[in-house]
Structure formats: C-alpha cells, structure tokens
Enzyme design. Structure first.
Site, PDB file in Angstrom:
ATOM      1  N   LYS A 259       0.831  -1.196   0.000  1.00 18.75           N
ATOM      2  CA  LYS A 259       0.000   0.000   0.000  1.00 18.75           C
ATOM      3  C   LYS A 259       0.874   1.258   0.000  1.00 18.75           C
ATOM      4  O   LYS A 259       0.680   2.175  -0.816  1.00 18.75           O
ATOM      5  CB  LYS A 259      -0.912  -0.016   1.231  1.00 18.75           C
ATOM      6  CG  LYS A 259      -1.960   1.063   1.224  1.00 18.75           C
ATOM      7  CD  LYS A 259      -2.885   0.927   2.448  1.00 18.75           C
ATOM      8  CE  LYS A 259      -3.795  -0.282   2.340  1.00 18.75           C
ATOM      9  NZ  LYS A 259      -4.442  -0.614   3.619  1.00 18.75           N
TER      10      LYS A 259
ATOM     11  N   ARG B  35      -3.326   3.009   8.324  1.00 25.11           N
ATOM     12  CA  ARG B  35      -3.631   1.847   7.516  1.00 25.11           C
ATOM     13  C   ARG B  35      -2.447   0.876   7.503  1.00 25.11           C
ATOM     14  O   ARG B  35      -1.318   1.275   7.294  1.00 25.11           O
ATOM     15  CB  ARG B  35      -3.925   2.266   6.063  1.00 25.11           C
ATOM     16  CG  ARG B  35      -5.184   3.086   5.916  1.00 25.11           C
ATOM     17  CD  ARG B  35      -5.216   3.835   4.597  1.00 25.11           C
ATOM     18  NE  ARG B  35      -6.403   4.677   4.506  1.00 25.11           N
ATOM     19  CZ  ARG B  35      -7.560   4.269   3.979  1.00 25.11           C
ATOM     20  NH1 ARG B  35      -7.665   3.053   3.477  1.00 25.11           N
ATOM     21  NH2 ARG B  35      -8.597   5.086   3.952  1.00 25.11           N
TER      22      ARG B  35
ATOM     23  N   GLY C 128      -8.201  -7.693   4.752  1.00 21.04           N
ATOM     24  CA  GLY C 128      -9.028  -7.876   5.929  1.00 21.04           C
ATOM     25  C   GLY C 128      -8.313  -8.492   7.111  1.00 21.04           C
ATOM     26  O   GLY C 128      -8.903  -8.710   8.160  1.00 21.04           O
TER      27      GLY C 128
ATOM     28  N   MET D 222      -5.482  -7.383   8.689  1.00 23.08           N
ATOM     29  CA  MET D 222      -4.930  -6.467   9.683  1.00 23.08           C
ATOM     30  C   MET D 222      -5.811  -5.224   9.734  1.00 23.08           C
ATOM     31  O   MET D 222      -6.793  -5.122   9.022  1.00 23.08           O
ATOM     32  CB  MET D 222      -3.486  -6.158   9.349  1.00 23.08           C
ATOM     33  CG  MET D 222      -2.597  -7.370   9.658  1.00 23.08           C
ATOM     34  SD  MET D 222      -0.887  -7.017   9.365  1.00 23.08           S
ATOM     35  CE  MET D 222      -0.995  -6.485   7.684  1.00 23.08           C
TER      36      MET D 222
ATOM     37  N   ARG E 252      -3.296  -1.324  -6.533  1.00 19.77           N
ATOM     38  CA  ARG E 252      -2.402  -2.483  -6.503  1.00 19.77           C
ATOM     39  C   ARG E 252      -2.721  -3.321  -7.733  1.00 19.77           C
ATOM     40  O   ARG E 252      -3.787  -3.168  -8.335  1.00 19.77           O
ATOM     41  CB  ARG E 252      -2.619  -3.314  -5.241  1.00 19.77           C
ATOM     42  CG  ARG E 252      -4.020  -3.832  -5.125  1.00 19.77           C
ATOM     43  CD  ARG E 252      -4.275  -4.542  -3.814  1.00 19.77           C
ATOM     44  NE  ARG E 252      -5.697  -4.822  -3.719  1.00 19.77           N
ATOM     45  CZ  ARG E 252      -6.301  -5.223  -2.618  1.00 19.77           C
ATOM     46  NH1 ARG E 252      -5.617  -5.384  -1.499  1.00 19.77           N
ATOM     47  NH2 ARG E 252      -7.590  -5.481  -2.620  1.00 19.77           N
TER      48      ARG E 252
ATOM     49  N   HIS F 134     -15.528  -9.133   1.817  1.00 15.85           N
ATOM     50  CA  HIS F 134     -14.562 -10.070   2.416  1.00 15.85           C
ATOM     51  C   HIS F 134     -14.707 -11.471   1.826  1.00 15.85           C
ATOM     52  O   HIS F 134     -13.733 -12.104   1.426  1.00 15.85           O
ATOM     53  CB  HIS F 134     -14.783 -10.115   3.940  1.00 15.85           C
ATOM     54  CG  HIS F 134     -13.871 -11.065   4.653  1.00 15.85           C
ATOM     55  ND1 HIS F 134     -14.219 -12.370   4.914  1.00 15.85           N
ATOM     56  CD2 HIS F 134     -12.616 -10.907   5.127  1.00 15.85           C
ATOM     57  CE1 HIS F 134     -13.221 -12.970   5.542  1.00 15.85           C
ATOM     58  NE2 HIS F 134     -12.224 -12.090   5.695  1.00 15.85           N
TER      59      HIS F 134
ATOM     60  N   SER G  64      14.632 -42.715  -7.746  1.00 12.56           N
ATOM     61  CA  SER G  64      13.387 -41.967  -7.787  1.00 12.56           C
ATOM     62  C   SER G  64      13.044 -41.647  -6.341  1.00 12.56           C
ATOM     63  O   SER G  64      12.812 -42.555  -5.537  1.00 12.56           O
ATOM     64  CB  SER G  64      12.296 -42.801  -8.449  1.00 12.56           C
ATOM     65  OG  SER G  64      11.096 -42.068  -8.466  1.00 12.56           O
TER      66      SER G  64
ATOM     67  N   CYS H 164       8.851 -39.278  -7.440  1.00 14.43           N
ATOM     68  CA  CYS H 164       7.540 -39.849  -7.737  1.00 14.43           C
ATOM     69  C   CYS H 164       6.577 -39.737  -6.579  1.00 14.43           C
ATOM     70  O   CYS H 164       5.554 -40.392  -6.554  1.00 14.43           O
ATOM     71  CB  CYS H 164       7.661 -41.295  -8.213  1.00 14.43           C
ATOM     72  SG  CYS H 164       8.295 -42.411  -6.970  1.00 14.43           S
TER      73      CYS H 164
ATOM     74  N   TYR I 161      13.487 -35.481 -13.818  1.00 11.65           N
ATOM     75  CA  TYR I 161      12.042 -35.468 -14.028  1.00 11.65           C
ATOM     76  C   TYR I 161      11.292 -35.492 -12.700  1.00 11.65           C
ATOM     77  O   TYR I 161      11.856 -35.863 -11.668  1.00 11.65           O
ATOM     78  CB  TYR I 161      11.592 -36.645 -14.904  1.00 11.65           C
ATOM     79  CG  TYR I 161      11.721 -37.995 -14.253  1.00 11.65           C
ATOM     80  CD1 TYR I 161      10.697 -38.534 -13.473  1.00 11.65           C
ATOM     81  CD2 TYR I 161      12.882 -38.756 -14.418  1.00 11.65           C
ATOM     82  CE1 TYR I 161      10.825 -39.772 -12.872  1.00 11.65           C
ATOM     83  CE2 TYR I 161      13.020 -39.995 -13.807  1.00 11.65           C
ATOM     84  CZ  TYR I 161      11.985 -40.494 -13.039  1.00 11.65           C
ATOM     85  OH  TYR I 161      12.116 -41.710 -12.433  1.00 11.65           O
TER      86      TYR I 161
END
Lengths: 897, 897
Positions: free
Chosen positions: A22, A90, A99, A101, A334, A450, A782, A850, A870
């Site tokens: 912000k 703020r 919402g 804080m 933002r 919200h 693997s 895997c 992989y």
C-alpha cells in the site's frame, strides 16, 4: 540512525519490502502526480524492531517531523479543536492480506474537535457519524473491546428509530450513540477514550503493528505461505470523506474484469459512504458504470487514471477511490487479484499485444491457477432452475452440505463430507470455515466483500450478495425469496462463475481446459481472449523453456494413455498393487496362505498371464517412452481381511453359537502371525521381494514377457524396474541378482536380448544418507518424497494429517503440511546430499521424484533447482507440473524478477 | 609383480594381515628356532584376488618355487612313489575362525605313493590309514562329497570287525576302506580321485580359498563381526605324524588355564593320533601332564618352549604339537582364547608383574567379557546332586529346556524359551543352534573340542565330554549312567564353571563381580590372582583413562541407587511412563476420557502428588548428579486396553446377549478414535505434550516441586528436562515456553529460583538434519539411537527384529542387527553431522546417548570417537560402558595397537 518513516514523495512501487504494498503504491501514485491525499509511511523495519523489542529509538521523532509536514501541507493540526486534521492509519504488508490487519479512520477526533469538524463541514450529522466510527474502530482494534457491544448499540439505535439503514439516524441519534460508545469504552477498559489526538495516533500505530501477529493474520499467512518475519508497514494518510453527502462517495475500480480478464469498466460505487462500508459489504453498491451518470467529471478523470495505471503497471489494477464534494481522491492501487481464468487471459492478451514478453506472461500465472481451471463445472443440460442468484464472486462449481457456521464447516469437512458455508456475510473469524468449505454463499456484499476477496484468494467457489436469501444462522437454515427452505445438512450446488444457487447435487462436466488437454493441442488457436488459447500459448512457452521432464504416476493402460495425452514423457511410477487385487485376490490369498511350495507355485503361475497382459497394455500406451515399474510395495496383510474385523466376526459367531468357516479361522491365524504394530516400518517394499518366495520372480517375468510381446509386434517398450524401500545397498545387490536371473531366463526362452535399467526408490532416509553406495548399484534414483517425509519427520501420514497437523498449524509450529509442499530444510536438504553423493558415484545416474510433491508447484521449483531429470505426478497434475517446470526455468534464468 | 607366497623364514608374527594368524605365527616360531616343520604360506592377497577373479597370474610359479625348496629341504618330492613328501594344506585367516574353514592332511598320497610310504614308515597300516584320511578329507572338502558316505563306510567296517575303535582296524581293513572311499568318490563326482599329487595340492588350495565364502564361515564372521573381505591365507606344511605308534602322538598345550588364567601345565595329549582326532573330540585325550610319564624328554622340551612362547608373546599361548617317533614338532601357536574370568586375571597378573602396562592390560579385556562375569551363578545352598559331570568347558550357569538338535533349539528359542542344546558332539552345522542356546552339553570331547571352543567364543555356558551320558538324538532324550532319563522339553541346569549337570531349574545367585560393584570398590584389594581384584584393577584404570562419562537409564529410586553404586555419573534417561501406570491407571484413564476440562483437571491434580514423590526419591538417590527426565513419550492408547481385544470381548458379549459395561463401550469408542495405523509415527513424544491439555504442566510441576522439596532438606537435586521426539525446532520453542511458565509459577510459590536445563532427544532424523536450528533452543542433545535407527532404516523393531532381521542375516544383507551395534554408515554418519552442526550453533551443547547402544561395547567406542560427553545405559551395563570408555580412550591415545 535508521530511517523509519518515508513521506509519500520519498518512495516508489519497488519499495514494497520496506513500505508494504500500500505504502509503495501510494508513493508511486504521488510521484505520478495523481490526486493522492498527503501522508507518510512507517516502514516494516520499524514494525520488525517494535515486535522484537518495543518501539525503536528515534521513531517518535521521525513521526513528529512527518506529521508536522503533513499539518503544514493541510494548514491545520491533528485534532485541532476548531478545524481538526484527521488521518487514517492503515496497515500494508509486502503481500496483500485483505481484511487480516487493521485500519483506523478519523484519528484526531475528540469531544472538542468533533464540534470543530461539525462547524467546518457544515454537517453536524457527518461529524458525529465520523466520531462514532472512530470510537467503534478504535475501541475494537486498539482497545480490544470485543463485539457485540458497538454493533448491538447501533442496532438498538436503529431499532428505536424503526429503520434498518444507518442513513436514517440523525445528528441527535449519532450524538447519543457516541455517548453510548464512550460509556462502553470506559466500562470495558476502565479508562475513558483518549482525548489527546497524538496519543490516539501512537496507540493506533502500535495496534497495527501488533495486528501482524494476530491469530487471523497468522493463519492467513500460513495458508498463503507468507513468511512470519516480514512485518507490516503503516501508512498515515490525511482523511478525505466520501460520506459528506450525495456529491460524495467511495468505490473500487478494476481496469479489467477480475473474473474474466476482459478490459472495461468494472467495480462498485457507493454514494455518500466511507470505504469501510464497501469492503464490509454492509450496504450494496451500484456498478461503477453508474458513476458516469452520478458524477460525469469524476468518472472521466477516474477512467483516465485507470488507463494510466494499467499502462504504468502493465497489469490489471485494482483502485480504491473516494469522491469528496465532487473531488476525486485515489486512496490505493495495486495489481489486482483475479480468477485463474482471468490470470491466463490477461497474461496471454498482454503478451499478444507486446506489452510483456512470454517469459513474463508465464510468470504471471501459476500451476495452482491452472489446477483450478481443470476443476469440473456443472453440466448445462442437467442444471435445474436456480433457487437464488447472486454475484459471481469466485468461479467454479461446488456441491456440498449447507452449513451455517465456520466451526460446523470444519467439523463436517473433517469427516470427509463436502461443505457449502452459508453466511449473511463473512468476516475474518470465518476463515477456518472458508478453508474447510468447497464453496461459500453469502446474502450480502459485492465482488469486493470479504467473502469474495478471500474466496478468490483461496481458490474457493463463491456466490455472494444473494439478497433474496434470508440466512438464519440460529435456526440453521436459509429461506429463498420464493419460500424454499434449505436446512443444515441439505445439499446445495453453487456456480461461482455465473452466480447461481441450485438445490441438490447438480452433475458436473469436465472443464474446457481439460478437454483441450484431452484432445491434444488445438490445431487452430482461437483468438487471444479465449481461455483455451491463452492456456495453449502459455503451456507452449512453458514446454519450450523447461529442462525438467514430467512423467505420470499411472498403473493401467487407460491411465497411461490419458497421461500421455496430458503431455507426460513416460511413467515415473507404475504401482503394481492393483495387479494383485480384484478377481486375482483369491490367487494372492492362496499364495500367502500356501501350505506347500507347490501350492504357492501354482498360485504364482496363475497370476503371471493376467499381470503380463497388464504390462502389455501399459507399455503399448507408452510405446517409446520409459515406464518405471515399482515392485510390490505394501505389506501382504493388506491383501487379507482386517484383523480386528475378522476377530470380531469370528468371536461374535462363536459366542452366538453360529458356525465359522475353517478358512476364516485359518485366515485369522495367519493374520495374527503377520500382524505388525507399525506396518509402515515392517515387511514391505524390497523386504517382500527378498522374503516372499517367488514374488519378485513373478513380477520380473511378467515385465520381461510383456516386453517380448510388445517387441514382437514392432513396439518399442521401455520398462525400468524400480525397487522400493531400500535401506542398504546390499538389499539392492540381492534383488538385482534375482531380477537379472529372470531376465536372462526370459532372454534365453525368447531369443531376445533383455536388458533394462534397474533402479531404486530413495524413500528410506538411510538410503539417502548412503546414496553413494546405492548409486553404485542403481541406474536411477526416484525420490519417494511421501515416505521420505514420513520417516524423516516420524509422521505417519494416515495418523497425523487429520489429527496432529491442524493442531500444529493452529499452534504456529508448522507453516504448512510437509506432505503438501516439500520441506526444504529437512527432506530437501537430505535430497540435496543424496543427489550430490549419487551423481558423485555415478555421473549418469537418472534422478526423478515420484511422490505427490511431483505435482506441487512450490516443490516442482525446488526439484528444478536440485537439477533432477524429471518429476512424476498423477496424470491430472501433469499440465500443472509442466507449467511450473517452465516457470522454474524462466525464473532460474532470471529474465524476470 | 605381486608376491603371493612366503616361506616360513620370510615372515613374522606381525604379518597376520597377509599371512593369517597361523602363517604369521609359524614364521615367527621358525625364526625363533623352534622345531616347526618346513613349509610356506600363500597370502590372503592371493585369496582375495582368486575370489574376485580367479587364480592370480604368477601364483602357480611362486608355488612351484617354494614347493621345490621344500622338496629340497626334505630330500623327496611331493608324492614321490618310493618315498613321498606329504604336506598339509591349512587355512588361516587374520582372525581365528576355529573349525570354520578347511584343512586337508596327507596331500601327496596316491595309489603308488601309499606303497612307498608303507615301505618307508615300516607300517603299512599307518600308510593305508593316512591314505584313508586323505580320501575322506579331500572327498568332503575339495570334491564336495557330503556325509554320511565316508563315515558310514568307516562305521560299517568297524561294525563288521565288532569294534568301536579305529585302532582295531588293521592294514587289510584299511586297504578295503580306501577302495570303498575311492568308489564313493567316483560314484559321487563322476571322476576318480586324482592321482597327480600336484593336482591334489592345487585343488586343495583352491578349496581352502573357496571355504572362506562357505555358509558356516560367513555366519561365524557375522557373529564375530569379522569383515567379509579379508580372505584367508593357506599354509602348506610338511606332514609330521602323530599316528606312527605309541612313541608318537599329538596334543594341545596352554601356557595357562584358559578357564581361570592360572599359570601351569594345561592341555590334552592323545597318543598315536593325528591332530584332527583331538580337535574333533572323537577320542578322549589324556591330560597334558600325563605326557611327562609317557615321554619325559618331549615333555621337558615342550615345557621349555611353552615358557619361551609365553614370554615372547607376553600372553597365554595355545600350542598345537605332534610327536613323531619321539621327536617334538610345533605345528601352530597363537594367543589363546580364554574365558572372561581368565582374561581379567591374566591381564591383571601380567600388569602386576610388569610384563605389560595397565593400558595394554585394559586392552586385553572387553566389555563383553565383563558382562559375562556379571551373569548370575547357581546358588550353592540350593544345588541338588548332579546327574552327570563333564569338562568345565565354558563357564557360567545356564538353565533351559533340553533340546536335541540345532533346528529345534532355534525354534524353541525363537518362542522365547531358554534352551540347553544337548549333542553327542557338535560340529559347525550346529552353530545356529549353539547361538540360540543358553548352554551346550556334549557327551564327547575335551576342552579343545568344537563345542568347547565355540561356546567360549560365543560366551555360551558349556559342559562337554560328559561321558556317562548316553545321548539319543533320534529318541530325543539322554540317559545318565545311573539311569536318569531327560526327555526333550525337560528342564536342565548346567554349570560350565565346574562342569556339572543338574536336573530341573537350580536357583541363581549374583556373580561376585556384581557383588563387588554393588558393594562399591573393595577396601583391601585381594591378591592379583583373584578375579574381583583383577576387575577392580582394570576398572580403576578405565575410570582414570576415560573422557566419556557413563550415566544410567533408571526410572525409580532403587534403580537410581543401584546405578549410582555401579558407578553411574547421573541418570541419562529417566522415563516417566511408569508414573502413569499401576494404581494410577484409573486417573490416567480419567484424564484421557475426560468429558469436561474440570474432569481432566481433577485427574491431573490427583496425579501430581505421587509423581512428585517419585521424583523426590530419584533426585535423592542421585543427589548432586544430573537426572535427565524425559517427558511422557508413548502414545496415550497404550494406557488403555487393546482395541482388538476389547472389540472382540464386546462383540462376543453382544452376540451372546450378555450385558456390556457402558464404560467399556465408551472406552471402545475412544480407542477407535485414537487408533493409529503406525503408533510409532503417531501422537507420541512432544506431540502429546503439545496437544494433551495439562499434561506437560503436570510433569513440569511434579519435577519442579520435587526439586523444591529436595533443596529444602539441604539436597542438591539436578534435574534436566528432556523433550522426546522433536522433528522441528518450533516444537521445542512451544514446549519450552510452557515448561518455563510452570517453573516460574513454582518459583514464585516457593520463593526459590528454579532454573534447569531443557534439552531434547535427537531421535527423529529430521531433528538430526536440522541440529543447528534445534541446538539454538536446546541446552543438550541426547541421541535416542533406538528410534533413530528405526526411522532411518524404516525398521519397526517390534515387527522386524524377530521376522526380518534373521532372514537378512541369512541372506548376508546385514552383518548384524543395527539395534545391537550402532550402524556407523547410516545412524553414525547422521550423528556426526548433528554433533558438528549442534556444536557449531552452541559450543557448550551437552551431548549424550540414551539408546540401548549406550551399553554396547562397539558403539561406546564410536561415541567416544564422536566426542560425546556421556552415554547412558541400563544400570547393569554401566560397568561395561565404563570399561569400554576407558579402552576407547586408551586405544584413542594409540599407546597400544
């Protein structure tokens, strides 16, 4: 001396670490010359020091300085009795935590200053309303006075007046409410509301700092994987007022539709209101386009600013603004949150338009978003008439039991039943319930309420502001405008893409993105705005960029074929358990219970042909690609009935004098002898192969004979044999000898040369620790990160995931489940060691993963970093892993952030 | 070119790695000028190369050369027809492996040479007997002709002659037997017995090499922890004959009594026999002292050589000799095996006499030996009359079921019942049974028979050569001279210290060594020969030398007091489980099943006083020494009834229409909800402390209040709190906060400052991997090597120790149980990493071990090497750990080998 406070002209948008999102964007807009109210930002550094050891030395003096500058600019002092400067305080962290804080408006009002404000504004009603709002926000947030005090008093005042709208309360009502609020503060805190404006400011700043560690904020951060040690910045901004009459108002604007990504005028506007009224969803705003009619000048100015900001940020912007007596003020901007579909479409559109390149476009989307696009949606041919409609706040299709509070949602979901959480409106206390739910339905609030913001963030389906519904939490039911009643436990279906609510369970159909993958790539890419074309564009770039191959976990021919359509480069984990189930269970039981070697051999020889057919099907589906077959892993007693159940049924039969089958008694005796206290750590994996006579020979022969069959019809089968649950290199020696013996036999019988890679799972920690010894005997590793996590943590997933992990998340002991994303400090560190040692001993060692982590976006990045060859994951996650592997490669090249 | 063969004059006693123990000592004695038959030794290097890839290039030429030298020295060629040189081929590895590998005598005899030997020796009977022996040994060992062939033929010949002694067979009988043996060889191998002497030699050498990998040898090595890759040397020695008539014979001499360590003339002599007859225990020898009467000159010469060898080797020597026509030949010597008591007494005597220093004396004994000295012995006041007596071959007192073959011994022992293995005589095939048995009883053979040697090596009690017993393996019973019959399954007691066999179960009393420890050190050390004084001398030196402290695992006041008498420097593991058992079980159940917080608080508050008393007792017993208290570790359901049992009993009652207690149904419901698939990996350890309300507060308060009570009466209690099963540093943060909260409360209540170390078990692999993070929050680490082994290997000890580990030992996959001796490659490597990382993060971090490995000699050496501060083990193992810690320090200083 450290510098803790920055005026808006002293920062820019790249200083989010220090100024929060912000603060950085307020600075950026100030420097762009946009109409931002003046103010300053107290840095996250100040917050961190405050939280670690109290108020940093020098902070107060810096605030003094910046406050004086602000007062000079506005020509009045904070809380000045005859013409008070009011400010908002703020919070704003590096990452958006909507919402989570606290914000306090109207700081500076006192019993004196309220009179001055009434005088100056010409509206005593406005002044007393502003004071009332300060008292409530300050009381709740700074002084910790819990609800229902203030709200109850407000409701009582409205009831007394016979109205349901705040706007019907007049000056006198509000002055009386202020007195009531002040009495509540005194009673509940033992002290009167502070009349020193500067004390108000200091207390508010501290409260914002403290809110960083509030339980809601902590839970949100854990969910969103935001580190706990960043702290929040605090912006102190001169107040402007949207509630000064009909020429005032407040709103939220999006430069594109956050649901679809389409450019245009999107947002809400609420005349004669403060911003908090919009965010809280208490009153229903009008569409932003209405502003053109209400205040054409401000609308035109806003449109220009929107265009400028999107061009400047090269992305969808989300803008908060206030109009005070016809003057437009920009309070915040933002890069806006968006749905998954919008993310893909925006990224592809911007890339197509040359605004960003494909690398950056790829980094603007995520595997999690792709996964949500692959969820099924409702079947249009089977949709009933909706019982209500509302705002399409977060897309998707969700079916579940209607539940009317967060705790019940958590409880029902923990039992494995899907839940739709129904609330009038949500607030941060509902977060746990929203997490547990499949979908969220509210009767109040718009796209920026919200419920809508959080649901989009969590990837939950949401319909909000369904005003025709009457929600009755106490009665645990809702009633629609047409009188349909839905009670707790009744099934509801909600469509967050169009904002509809249906009774019962509506059937689902696959998503178009899945259809796209199923069909292979489209021959004729559709126009840039189309979702499938956007996905296609970004997937192609991901595939071009990535080094990590993606294989699938698939156990059957159809699974293998689907995985291949989804882009799998082979099978990384072909489990063989199912080859011992179904109609083969009798033979498996015969093998286990065999009294003589002949009986066992008979059972094994009858298991061979169907297993060979299974492999032929799989190798055929993956012709030309590797298929890593894992030898049988689970303990044998899993193929027999449950010990307790069988004991109980036999005991009950005996007690009742009913006859018991001899075979059941025999089964019970064998089960008792096979019983293991901790089967996870018992006779499984390679231990079965080494100790169950004939088992590994059966499996090796089925694989080898299937290979021969496929080759004979001109195929190119590429099986690899993977040995599970190795703890020591000598196990691998023994099993390799036996497998090679079988391969040689089948080679002789068939006249074909049969040589195939033999490798091992690395899933027992000791195997990872002795990876050099193992690598000398294994052609590939693997990593089985599920078991590796279980053993390294001493966590049986079956036992702790439902019971212990949630408690650990509550207590802040864990930031997330190590089964969801790979634990880099523990499992990751061990993998790193094993990779180094393994490649040291055998430079051409194949390396894959895997476990389920193979399809987790965050983990895929880690595996790419480790330099694995992989990952393997379920067929449905293959596109996600491909996308993330591409992003990992792009991020690794550092062409973007 | 590598040199593979060494003449006896080319080696010395320090070349055991290359020449094996036998070859090195033959060389040493040759160089000392003792009467050793000439010969040469083929090195272990040749064996290793042979086993890896076939006969080494050049070996044959070297053997040619040394054989020619030998032939020149003896003036005849190998197998020369008219006057053959005969040789023995003897295996000899670095470490003695009695009976495990093969020896072949009389190599060089052929159908021709036997006639020449008959002529030269003047005894055709001797020549044919020698040929018969060669055929049998060569047939069995080199050609793999299994029994019963040769023995059956011999028995048949004796039966035909109506005799039970080989000596009654004459020249013709033996010539016929040779023909029979040759026919057996031809029939069983398809080839005639080789008539080329050099071929005999080469085949014999290869057979000895191959015998290194025979199953018996492998099993023995695993038991004795001898590496598999050493290989054996082969000595080729000119034959001398003890079976040339009454002026010949063979025997074994010990320079001291291997049972007691007393100097003197000990051993056996068997006139007119070959060495194999003694070792096999087939005929009973006479005591060595008899040789003085039979052949005074040889006896005197032998005594001189014995004195010289003991002085030279500075230790008990075990000497094999043969007398050929009155001429003494020394065939072998080695530092002799001895009983544990003898080891201590010899080491102490030699140190007292200044022959060796105390460091070396300490290295001559072991913790395993000390442990055997601490076994109980029979109560003299309760001994019945013996039913038989025999040779006191291996000391100790053993009680168990009489069992008549090895397989049955293994089976019965696996059921947890103690076994006495009863055999006529043992052979290497009985090894598994001997390992499984508590004691071994044979009816044939002396102190040097297979049974005696192996039993001493394995630390098993043994009575051998109990000739009055008739063993009937087929009938599964024995009958004593007085007609007492003992059937399989009957209980026997055997005393290996005095050589007596008793019916039934004789009560046991503690050993004098235990009494010495119990009493503390003796005020007046007894003369050097006394066992207790010897133990005292070496324990004092160990305590002086060691750096590693030894604590005990003790949970009660009496255990703590005993541990302290045994020399424990505190308690390293005070488990708290028992504080929740016994008459407190009801309260614990109430705590677990509590429906309301009040019920739970009530149960917890009633558990507090008795637990505080437990701690007061323990702290008092260990006053001034640290007591590490582990917070509750096992899963809570262990405090409730078993799920399956309760399910069965309720189901049976329901089925039979019997009433079921409501409390039982409630228990069942709770048990079901608490059920864990893998409790080892479930809610245990710190997970309980963090999630069971009030539990950790109860424990911390009981400890703190006990500390206050002890201090108030002038005590010096030193508790430390140890948190079990930590996987991540944040768990420790949370628990430390809660423990410190309680300590502060009790501090306030008592007015005392309460500060005590809080540390953690390192038993979950992840904790070891993140030891740096953990060490920042822990004042000490205590490695829980049991769980660390379970998790690192993925081995549930409960599940695999009985079922899987034996199979793995059989298959050669493991050399020993990782639960017995710490696995250095896996667990050890991880510990090393954790020690380094832990000390890096906190240089004064306390480091200990509290798994069972803390009392294992081999593991103690590893922990000393790692630089840990202490080990903790059961009170009874404390002296063992002290001794081994001393040895580790001495060996670490390298003052000895």
């Amino acid at each position: 001396m450290a510098r803790y406070v920055y005026g808006f002209h002293q920062g820019n948008k790249d200083m989010k670490d220090l100024l929060g999102g912000k603060g950085a964007n307020l600075a950026e807009m100030t420097n762009l010359g946009l109409p931002v109210p003046p103010g300053f930002t107290i840095s996250t550094q100040a917050c961190r020091e405050y939280l670690a050891g109290g108020e940093p030395v020098g902070l107060r003096a810096e605030i003094d300085h910046h406050l004086a500058t602000l007062e000079t600019a506005r020509g009045r002092r904070l809380g000045q009795a005859d013409d008070p400067l009011l400010v908002s305080v703020r919070s704003g962290a590096k990452f958006s935590m909507p919402g989570m804080m606290d914000t306090i408006l109207n700081i500076g009002l006192t019993d004196q200053a309220v009179l001055g404000l009434a005088e100056q504004s010409g509206s005593p009603r406005f002044a007393w309303d502003s004071y009332r709002r300060l008292l409530a926000m300050f009381g709740r947030t700074v002084l910790g006075v819990g609800e229902p005090s203030f709200d109850a008093a407000l409701e009582a005042a409205k009831r007394a007046k016979g109205t349901s709208s705040d706007l019907d309360l007049d000056e006198n009502d509000l002055r009386a409410l202020v007195a009531t609020y002040q009495r509540i503060v005194l009673e509940r805190t033992g002290r009167p509301f502070p009349q020193d404006p500067r004390e108000q400011l200091d207390l508010a700043i501290r409260a914002v700092f403290d809110s960083w560690n509030g339980p809601r904020a902590r839970l949100y951060r854990r969910t969103e994987r935001i580190p706990d040690d960043l702290g929040t910045a605090v912006s102190v901004v001169a107040m402007v007022f949207g509630n000064l009459g009909t020429d005032s108002g407040t709103g939220v604007a999006f430069t594109r539709d956050p649901g679809s990504g389409e450019p245009g005028v999107y947002g809400d506007y609420l005349p004669n209101a403060q911003g908090e009224d919009v965010v809280a969803g208490i009153r229903n705003p009008v569409p932003l386009a209405e502003l053109e009619r209400i205040d054409p000048a401000s609308f035109t100015e806003l449109r220009e600013i929107m265009t400028r900001l999107e061009k400047h940020y090269r992305d969808l912007c989300d803008i908060e603004f206030t109009i005070e007596h016809g003057r437009l003020w920009i309070l915040q901007t933002r890069v806006g949150k968006r749905t998954a579909a919008a993310a893909f479409r925006i990224a592809a559109m911007l890339a197509e338009g040359g605004v960003i390149d494909d690398d950056e476009a790829l980094c603007r989307v995520s595997g999690d978003q792709l996964a949500t696009l692959m969820f099924p949606r409702f079947d249009d041919t089977a949709r009933p008439a909706p019982i209500a409609t509302g705002v399409n706040a977060a897309p998707g299709a969700a079916v579940g039991e209607a539940v009317f509070d967060a705790a019940e949602a958590v409880r029902v979901a923990a039992e494995g039943r899907p839940v739709i959480l129904v609330r009038r409106e949500t607030n941060p206390d509902d977060l746990a319930g929203m997490l547990a739910a499949r979908g969220i339905l509210t009767s109040r609030g718009g796209r920026t309420s919200h419920a809508a913001v959080v649901a989009r963030g969590l990837g939950r389906t949401c319909v909000c502001g369904a005003e025709e519904i009457e929600v009755d939490p106490a009665g645990r039911r809702l009633t629609t405008g047409r009188g349909v009643v839905v009670r707790e436990g009744d099934i509801l279906s909600i469509d967050g893409t169009i904002g509809a609510v249906y009774p019962g369970s509506v059937p689902l159909v696959p998503s178009p993105v899945v259809e796209y993958f199923e069909a292979g790539r489209p021959d004729h890419p559709r126009p840039g705005g189309d979702l499938v074309a956007a996905v296609d564009r970004l997937m192609r770039h991901a595939d071009r960029s990535r080094r990590l191959r993606v294989r699938a976990n698939a156990d059957t021919g159809p699974d293998a074929a689907r995985a291949r359509r989804f882009g799998a480069a082979g099978i990384g984990l072909c489990r063989t358990e199912h080859m011992f189930l179904g109609d083969r269970r009798t033979l498996v039981e015969q093998m286990i219970l065999a009294g003589t070697p002949a009986e066992r051999t008979e059972a094994l020889s009858r298991l061979l042909p169907p297993q060979r057919e299974d492999f032929v099907e799989i190798f055929t589906a993956m012709d030309g690609l590797p298929v890593t077959v894992r030898l049988l892993d689970p303990p044998l007693h899993e193929f027999l009935p449950d010990l307790t159940e069988l004991s109980v049924s036999i005991a009950a039969a005996d007690a009742a004098g009913r006859p018991v089958d001899d075979a059941d008694r025999e089964r019970l005796a064998v089960l008792r002898s096979m019983h293991e206290t901790n089967p996870m750590l018992g006779r499984r994996g390679v231990r079965l192969a080494l100790t169950v006579p004939g088992l590994v020979e059966l499996q090796a022969r089925a694989i080898a004979e299937a290979l021969v069959r496929c080759r004979r019809v001109g195929g190119d089968p590429r099986p690899e044999i993977m040995v599970p649950f190795i703890s020591t290199a000598t196990e691998l020696d023994a099993i390799r000898d036996r497998v090679r013996g079988v391969l040689a036999e089948v080679g002789t019988e068939s006249g074909l040369e049969i040589d195939l890679p033999i490798g091992t799972m690395i899933e027992v920690p000791r195997a990872a620790l002795t990876a050099d010894q193992i690598a000398r005997r294994a052609e590939f590793f693997s990593f089985g990160t599920n078991d590796l996590t279980q053993l390294l943590w001493g966590f049986s997933r079956d036992d702790v995931e439902a019971s212990l992990l949630p408690r650990y998340l509550d207590l802040g002991i864990l930031a997330g489940s190590p089964f969801a994303s790979v634990d880099r400090d523990g499992v990751g560190a061990l993998m790193r060691t094993a990779v180094r040692a393994g490649r040291g001993a055998r430079p051409d060692l194949g390396l894959g993963v895997c476990g389920e982590h193979g399809g987790d976006p965050d983990s895929v990045h880690f595996f790419a970093e480790l330099g694995l060859d992989y990952v393997s994951c379920s067929p449905f996650r293959v596109p996600v892993a491909r996308l993330e592997a591409g992003r990992a490669a792009v991020l690794g090249r550092s062409t973007v952030g």
